[in-house]
Design a protein around this motif. Structure first.
Motif, mmCIF file in Angstrom:
data_model
loop_
_atom_site.group_PDB
_atom_site.id
_atom_site.type_symbol
_atom_site.label_atom_id
_atom_site.label_comp_id
_atom_site.label_asym_id
_atom_site.label_seq_id
_atom_site.Cartn_x
_atom_site.Cartn_y
_atom_site.Cartn_z
ATOM 1 N N ALA A 138 39.244 -65.582 0.345
ATOM 2 C CA ALA A 138 39.154 -64.930 -0.969
ATOM 3 C C ALA A 138 40.398 -64.114 -1.277
ATOM 4 C CB ALA A 138 37.918 -64.030 -1.026
ATOM 5 N N GLU A 139 40.738 -64.027 -2.569
ATOM 6 C CA GLU A 139 41.850 -63.157 -2.983
ATOM 7 C C GLU A 139 41.454 -61.690 -2.891
ATOM 8 O OE1 GLU A 139 43.122 -66.967 -4.816
ATOM 9 O OE2 GLU A 139 41.236 -66.005 -4.327
ATOM 10 N N MET A 140 40.151 -61.409 -3.043
ATOM 11 C CA MET A 140 39.706 -60.013 -3.096
ATOM 12 C C MET A 140 38.374 -59.881 -2.364
ATOM 13 S SD MET A 140 39.590 -57.906 -6.599
ATOM 14 C CE MET A 140 37.865 -58.259 -6.876
ATOM 15 N N VAL A 141 38.316 -58.902 -1.470
ATOM 16 C CA VAL A 141 37.082 -58.641 -0.721
ATOM 17 C C VAL A 141 36.737 -57.166 -0.873
ATOM 18 C CG1 VAL A 141 35.951 -58.645 1.537
ATOM 19 C CG2 VAL A 141 37.587 -60.455 0.954
ATOM 20 N N ASP A 142 35.501 -56.890 -1.329
ATOM 21 C CA ASP A 142 35.014 -55.511 -1.359
ATOM 22 C C ASP A 142 33.904 -55.394 -0.341
ATOM 23 O OD1 ASP A 142 36.346 -54.001 -3.644
ATOM 24 O OD2 ASP A 142 35.786 -55.891 -4.618
ATOM 25 N N LYS A 143 34.042 -54.428 0.567
ATOM 26 C CA LYS A 143 32.990 -54.203 1.562
ATOM 27 C C LYS A 143 32.247 -52.932 1.160
ATOM 28 C CE LYS A 143 31.712 -54.429 6.339
ATOM 29 N NZ LYS A 143 31.919 -55.232 7.548
ATOM 30 N N LEU A 144 30.974 -53.084 0.826
ATOM 31 C CA LEU A 144 30.178 -51.968 0.346
ATOM 32 C C LEU A 144 29.326 -51.412 1.482
ATOM 33 C CD1 LEU A 144 28.931 -53.442 -3.071
ATOM 34 C CD2 LEU A 144 31.156 -52.454 -2.481
ATOM 35 N N HIS A 145 28.883 -50.165 1.322
ATOM 36 C CA HIS A 145 28.062 -49.531 2.352
ATOM 37 C C HIS A 145 26.805 -48.944 1.724
ATOM 38 C CE1 HIS A 145 32.147 -49.640 4.007
ATOM 39 N NE2 HIS A 145 31.554 -49.761 5.172
ATOM 40 N N ALA A 146 25.693 -49.056 2.464
ATOM 41 C CA ALA A 146 24.473 -48.359 2.067
ATOM 42 C C ALA A 146 24.500 -46.982 2.737
ATOM 43 C CB ALA A 146 23.250 -49.179 2.514
ATOM 44 N N ILE A 147 23.375 -46.310 2.703
ATOM 45 C CA ILE A 147 23.250 -45.006 3.353
ATOM 46 C C ILE A 147 22.328 -45.163 4.560
ATOM 47 C CG2 ILE A 147 22.489 -42.599 3.117
ATOM 48 C CD1 ILE A 147 24.960 -43.286 1.448
ATOM 49 N N CYS A 148 22.803 -44.748 5.714
ATOM 50 C CA CYS A 148 21.968 -44.856 6.930
ATOM 51 C C CYS A 148 20.687 -44.046 6.737
ATOM 52 C CB CYS A 148 22.739 -44.337 8.141
ATOM 53 S SG CYS A 148 21.760 -44.342 9.661
ATOM 54 N N VAL A 149 19.550 -44.713 6.917
ATOM 55 C CA VAL A 149 18.283 -44.019 6.654
ATOM 56 C C VAL A 149 17.983 -42.963 7.723
ATOM 57 C CG1 VAL A 149 17.287 -45.986 5.427
ATOM 58 C CG2 VAL A 149 16.910 -45.739 7.894
ATOM 59 N N LEU A 150 18.717 -43.032 8.859
ATOM 60 C CA LEU A 150 18.436 -42.062 9.923
ATOM 61 C C LEU A 150 19.320 -40.822 9.856
ATOM 62 C CD1 LEU A 150 17.755 -44.317 13.067
ATOM 63 C CD2 LEU A 150 16.174 -43.470 11.304
ATOM 64 N N CYS A 151 20.617 -41.037 9.498
ATOM 65 C CA CYS A 151 21.518 -39.867 9.579
ATOM 66 C C CYS A 151 22.290 -39.601 8.298
ATOM 67 C CB CYS A 151 22.509 -40.041 10.732
ATOM 68 S SG CYS A 151 23.798 -41.265 10.406
ATOM 69 N N GLY A 152 22.184 -40.509 7.317
ATOM 70 C CA GLY A 152 22.849 -40.267 6.037
ATOM 71 C C GLY A 152 24.303 -40.686 5.989
ATOM 72 N N SER A 153 24.833 -41.231 7.109
ATOM 73 C CA SER A 153 26.218 -41.713 7.102
ATOM 74 C C SER A 153 26.295 -43.029 6.334
ATOM 75 C CB SER A 153 26.678 -41.947 8.547
ATOM 76 O OG SER A 153 26.596 -40.749 9.284
#
Ligand SMILES: Nc1ncnc2c1ncn2[C@@H]1O[C@H](COP(=O)(O)OP(=O)(O)O)[C@@H](O)[C@H]1O
Ligand SMILES: Cc1cn([C@H]2C[C@H](O)[C@@H](COP(=O)(O)O)O2)c(=O)[nH]c1=O
Ligand SMILES: [Zn+2]
Length: 203
Positions: A138-153
């Motif tokens: 791919a020309e462009m890759v976005d890696k997204l993150h959720a919120i850890c349900v245990l520690c909020g990271s």
């Protein structure tokens, strides 16, 4: 979210990340913007994803939906392709066969914008299906993150829970689900199942 690069002709964009990280929301955002720009858009998804709004819609966990064509193989995308479509969006790309890499690349080679969304790692924390190859070309890759349900990271991992307990390593790779059987976790909180873990305990 996406870069401001300009290429002539077509290109590929991959939106990757854990479950609940906003991949479908981002795909739908890009689809809406392309529609506002009066581009002809076609949305596909894996037929395996029948959560929330049924087979003929892409749906985010927050129930935002868009009409989509379910496909059970990458070749079906070409069979169902609108020849006039300028933007092709594909959700749940992790479920598709390896042929999706060639299909997406050929669509981009022929001048189309191709947007693919999918989880990049499975419940074990291992690469999922064609996602690594798609991200590589791919020309462009976005890696997204959720919120850890245990520690909020920021969460990059998917914990599969069966009966409230981490699934064993030999649990099937494909198991459709949502908050009923998965939760987003960071690397530190993700319990990584080990091969033969159960057998070792019996020894
Ligand atoms: N642990 C979590 N972290 C972040 N968002 C979450 C979490 N659990 C549920 N959500 C909700 O899920 C939405 C993302 O849904 P969606 O775009 O379908 O995610 P994905 O396609 O990446 O699984 C968020 O906007 C939020 O409202
Ligand atoms: C980690 C993991 C997930 N799945 C399934 C569960 C969901 O149906 C999809 C991911 O959906 P989302 O749009 O990212 O929420 O994939 C799976 O089959 N195997 C796994 O290891
Ligand atoms: Zn954590």
């Amino acid at each position: 979210m996406s870069g401001s690069f300009q290429v002539s002709g077509g290109w590929m964009e991959v939106v990757a990340g854990s479950m609940f990280s906003g991949k479908t929301e981002e795909l739908l955002r890009r689809v809406r913007r392309a529609t506002i720009a009066r581009k002809r858009v076609q949305v596909f998804k894996s037929h395996l994803d029948d959560r929330y709004a049924g087979l003929w819609n892409v749906s985010s966990h927050d129930r935002r939906t868009f009409e989509a064509i379910p496909v059970d193989s990458s070749s079906q995308i070409l069979l169902r392709l609108d020849p006039m479509a300028q933007v092709i969006a594909i959700d749940e790309a992790q479920f598709l066969d390896a042929g999706i890499v060639q299909v997406a690349s050929s669509l981009a080679d022929r001048g189309r914008r191709v947007i693919l969304a999918g989880i990049d790692s499975d419940f074990r924390g291992e690469p999922f299906g064609p996602m690594p190859q798609l991200m590589a070309v791919a020309e462009m890759v976005d890696k997204l993150h959720a919120i850890c349900v245990l520690c909020g990271s920021p969460a990059s991992r998917n914990q599969r829970l069966i009966g409230g307990k981490p699934a064993p390593y030999d649990s099937p790779t494909i198991m459709v689900g949502a908050a009923d059987s998965y939760e987003a976790r960071c690397r530190a909180c993700h319990i990584v199942p080990r091969p033969n873990e159960g057998q070792q305990q019996l020894l």
